[in-house]
Design an enzyme around this catalytic site. Structure first.
Site, PDB file in Angstrom:
ATOM      1  N   PHE A 226      18.617 -16.144  59.107  1.00  0.00           N
ATOM      2  CA  PHE A 226      18.780 -17.413  59.758  1.00  0.00           C
ATOM      3  C   PHE A 226      17.610 -17.674  60.561  1.00  0.00           C
ATOM      4  O   PHE A 226      17.504 -18.932  61.026  1.00  0.00           O
ATOM      5  CB  PHE A 226      19.649 -17.059  61.126  1.00  0.00           C
ATOM      6  CG  PHE A 226      21.033 -16.792  60.453  1.00  0.00           C
ATOM      7  CD1 PHE A 226      22.109 -17.885  60.189  1.00  0.00           C
ATOM      8  CD2 PHE A 226      21.702 -15.450  60.331  1.00  0.00           C
ATOM      9  CE1 PHE A 226      23.421 -17.441  59.512  1.00  0.00           C
ATOM     10  CE2 PHE A 226      23.152 -15.177  60.122  1.00  0.00           C
ATOM     11  CZ  PHE A 226      23.712 -16.464  59.788  1.00  0.00           C
TER      12      PHE A 226
ATOM     13  N   TYR B   1      24.394 -25.298  54.672  1.00  0.00           N
ATOM     14  CA  TYR B   1      25.562 -25.869  55.802  1.00  0.00           C
ATOM     15  C   TYR B   1      25.529 -27.384  55.873  1.00  0.00           C
ATOM     16  O   TYR B   1      24.703 -28.099  55.835  1.00  0.00           O
ATOM     17  CB  TYR B   1      25.076 -25.349  57.257  1.00  0.00           C
ATOM     18  CG  TYR B   1      24.481 -23.841  57.176  1.00  0.00           C
ATOM     19  CD1 TYR B   1      25.046 -22.946  56.440  1.00  0.00           C
ATOM     20  CD2 TYR B   1      23.776 -23.692  58.234  1.00  0.00           C
ATOM     21  CE1 TYR B   1      24.558 -21.618  56.505  1.00  0.00           C
ATOM     22  CE2 TYR B   1      23.377 -21.983  58.389  1.00  0.00           C
ATOM     23  CZ  TYR B   1      23.641 -21.325  57.560  1.00  0.00           C
ATOM     24  OH  TYR B   1      23.640 -20.126  57.723  1.00  0.00           O
TER      25      TYR B   1
ATOM     26  N   SER C 221      20.479 -25.774  54.299  1.00  0.00           N
ATOM     27  CA  SER C 221      21.054 -27.114  55.157  1.00  0.00           C
ATOM     28  C   SER C 221      21.478 -28.177  54.132  1.00  0.00           C
ATOM     29  O   SER C 221      20.482 -28.366  52.932  1.00  0.00           O
ATOM     30  CB  SER C 221      19.890 -27.452  56.227  1.00  0.00           C
ATOM     31  OG  SER C 221      20.422 -28.579  56.547  1.00  0.00           O
ATOM     32  N   ALA C 222      22.239 -29.093  54.544  1.00  0.00           N
ATOM     33  CA  ALA C 222      22.695 -30.151  53.783  1.00  0.00           C
ATOM     34  C   ALA C 222      21.405 -31.100  53.784  1.00  0.00           C
ATOM     35  O   ALA C 222      21.547 -32.200  53.259  1.00  0.00           O
ATOM     36  CB  ALA C 222      24.208 -30.561  54.321  1.00  0.00           C
TER      37      ALA C 222
ATOM     38  N   TYR D 169      11.727 -30.874  58.906  1.00  0.00           N
ATOM     39  CA  TYR D 169      12.750 -29.661  59.159  1.00  0.00           C
ATOM     40  C   TYR D 169      13.408 -29.320  57.543  1.00  0.00           C
ATOM     41  O   TYR D 169      13.484 -28.328  57.170  1.00  0.00           O
ATOM     42  CB  TYR D 169      13.635 -30.151  60.110  1.00  0.00           C
ATOM     43  CG  TYR D 169      14.865 -28.943  60.041  1.00  0.00           C
ATOM     44  CD1 TYR D 169      14.722 -27.770  60.239  1.00  0.00           C
ATOM     45  CD2 TYR D 169      15.924 -29.806  59.584  1.00  0.00           C
ATOM     46  CE1 TYR D 169      15.861 -27.002  60.004  1.00  0.00           C
ATOM     47  CE2 TYR D 169      17.276 -28.979  59.578  1.00  0.00           C
ATOM     48  CZ  TYR D 169      17.112 -27.596  59.769  1.00  0.00           C
ATOM     49  OH  TYR D 169      18.564 -27.056  59.365  1.00  0.00           O
TER      50      TYR D 169
ATOM     51  N   LEU E  70      13.520 -14.634  69.821  1.00  0.00           N
ATOM     52  CA  LEU E  70      13.990 -15.324  71.073  1.00  0.00           C
ATOM     53  C   LEU E  70      13.308 -16.390  71.392  1.00  0.00           C
ATOM     54  O   LEU E  70      13.352 -16.807  72.667  1.00  0.00           O
ATOM     55  CB  LEU E  70      14.205 -14.105  72.319  1.00  0.00           C
ATOM     56  CG  LEU E  70      14.944 -12.810  71.890  1.00  0.00           C
ATOM     57  CD1 LEU E  70      14.815 -12.002  73.323  1.00  0.00           C
ATOM     58  CD2 LEU E  70      16.512 -13.024  71.710  1.00  0.00           C
TER      59      LEU E  70
ATOM     60  N   LYS F 228      13.214 -26.332  54.698  1.00  0.00           N
ATOM     61  CA  LYS F 228      14.486 -25.790  53.996  1.00  0.00           C
ATOM     62  C   LYS F 228      14.333 -25.800  52.539  1.00  0.00           C
ATOM     63  O   LYS F 228      14.513 -24.866  51.753  1.00  0.00           O
ATOM     64  CB  LYS F 228      15.708 -26.358  54.339  1.00  0.00           C
ATOM     65  CG  LYS F 228      16.037 -25.983  56.040  1.00  0.00           C
ATOM     66  CD  LYS F 228      16.215 -24.608  56.298  1.00  0.00           C
ATOM     67  CE  LYS F 228      16.619 -24.064  57.714  1.00  0.00           C
ATOM     68  NZ  LYS F 228      16.799 -22.801  57.826  1.00  0.00           N
TER      69      LYS F 228
END
Length: 345
Positions: free
Chosen positions: A82, A178, A126-127, A150, A35, A154
């Site tokens: 995720f 994505y 991620s793209a 970032y 969270l 990935k």
């Protein structure tokens, strides 16, 4: 009843929508989330939408002891992963935080999965791993490089998954790359709820439209594109959620029917169509009737002119393709934003 799935980061934007899709597809789910950038209220609303409580565990993917307790209590077929930090600007300012959470956390998760012989993983990639693409549309064989921590986090995880698949052929690892997720659940009950000023375009547009922000800043209007603004492949979050279910279904089929390991299998999730920033702003106003004042400002460091997917592999292997239009993305975003002007708060 299909198998049980651990969903790390399941209280987040894409995770919460995927929980609904998983339930509708007959999967049992357990959500594990610290969270830090999500809301318990998202899970409450998902439970309400699907008509049944979701088992939720508050925990960090870097906490092996907490992960073991969850794996002790359940027999999982696999994990949809995720959980991760995702703000490009913050990653530049706090690279160690991003490598610690996104890379070290994934290593801890993989180690615990191996202990319990759970070797089916769908990873939220991620793209951004494609960097500044040499050719368009981008397919899965394109060279990978990154322009920020970032994206590098990935890509580092992808390298780890590749090495893991080489070292042990029993792993089944699908990183889903994505493109640009937007939109919200058609109920308006769940959607994207960024902390502070949004990093992503669509929530920025909708917060201007609802009056939370004064105007949209468009970074750069001198790119070699249709109108000088950046071009991206925007994909509706519910289409994206369906892509995760399709990936899991594929893994189940391979493992149970084909008796063959998938190894490392990267797959793009996008529409295959580029939409410019200005085109998205105009589509939002046309669809919702809400004006979005904007100003052009200087380009952002690390931004690229155009980026859109070849989604052929997903169609052939998974039987998946994006279905929802830019107008539907805008309408669903506005429904969520206007019903929840302050997000989940």
């Amino acid at each position: 009843m299909k198998s049980k799935i651990l969903v790390t980061g399941g209280a987040g934007y894409i995770g919460s929508h995927t929980c609904i899709a998983l339930h509708q597809a007959g999967y049992a789910i357990v959500v594990y989330d610290n969270l830090s950038n999500s809301s318990r209220e998202a899970i409450n609303r998902v439970s309400h939408l699907i008509g049944t409580p979701i088992e939720f565990v508050k925990g960090d993917i870097r906490d092996a002891k907490a992960l073991r307790q969850v794996f002790d209590a359940h027999q999982f077929f696999g994990v949809i992963h995720f959980a991760g930090l995702k703000a490009v600007g913050e990653s530049v300012a706090k690279p160690l935080l991003y490598y610690n959470n996104n890379v070290s956390g994934t290593i801890t998760l993989l180690e615990v999965m191996a202990e319990y012989d759970v070797k089916n993983l769908v990873f939220s990639s991620s793209a951004t791993v494609y960097g500044d693409p040499e050719t368009l549309p981008i397919d899965e064989t394109a060279p990978r490089s990154c322009t920020n921590p970032y994206g590098q986090s990935k890509l580092t995880v992808e390298h780890i998954l590749e090495d893991l698949a080489v070292s042990d052929a029993s792993w089944n690892l699908i990183p889903l790359r994505y493109f640009n997720p937007v939109g919200a659940h058609p109920s308006g009950q769940i959607g994207e709820d960024p902390n502070d000023i949004p990093n992503n375009l669509m929530p920025y547009i909708s917060q201007v439209a609802v009056g939370k922000l004064e105007k949209l800043s468009i970074f750069g209007n001198d790119y070699p594109t249709v109108d000088g603004t950046g071009v991206r492949d925007f994909i509706h979050v519910t289409d994206l959620a369906a892509g995760h279910v399709a990936a899991l279904n594929y893994l189940q089929q391979q493992v149970k029917v084909e008796q063959s390991a998938v190894g490392f299998l990267p797959i793009n999730l996008g529409t295959g169509t580029g939409t410019s920033v200005l085109e998205l702003v105009n589509a939002f106003t046309d669809t919702t009737g809400q004006p979005v004042p904007y100003q052009f400002v200087a380009r952002r460091a690390g931004d690229i002119a155009s980026c859109y997917a070849s989604a052929d592999k997903a169609k052939v292997l998974l039987g998946w393709q994006a279905k929802l239009s830019v107008a539907e993305m805008c309408a669903d975003t506005w429904r969520w934003q206007s019903m929840n002007p302050n997000g989940y708060k």
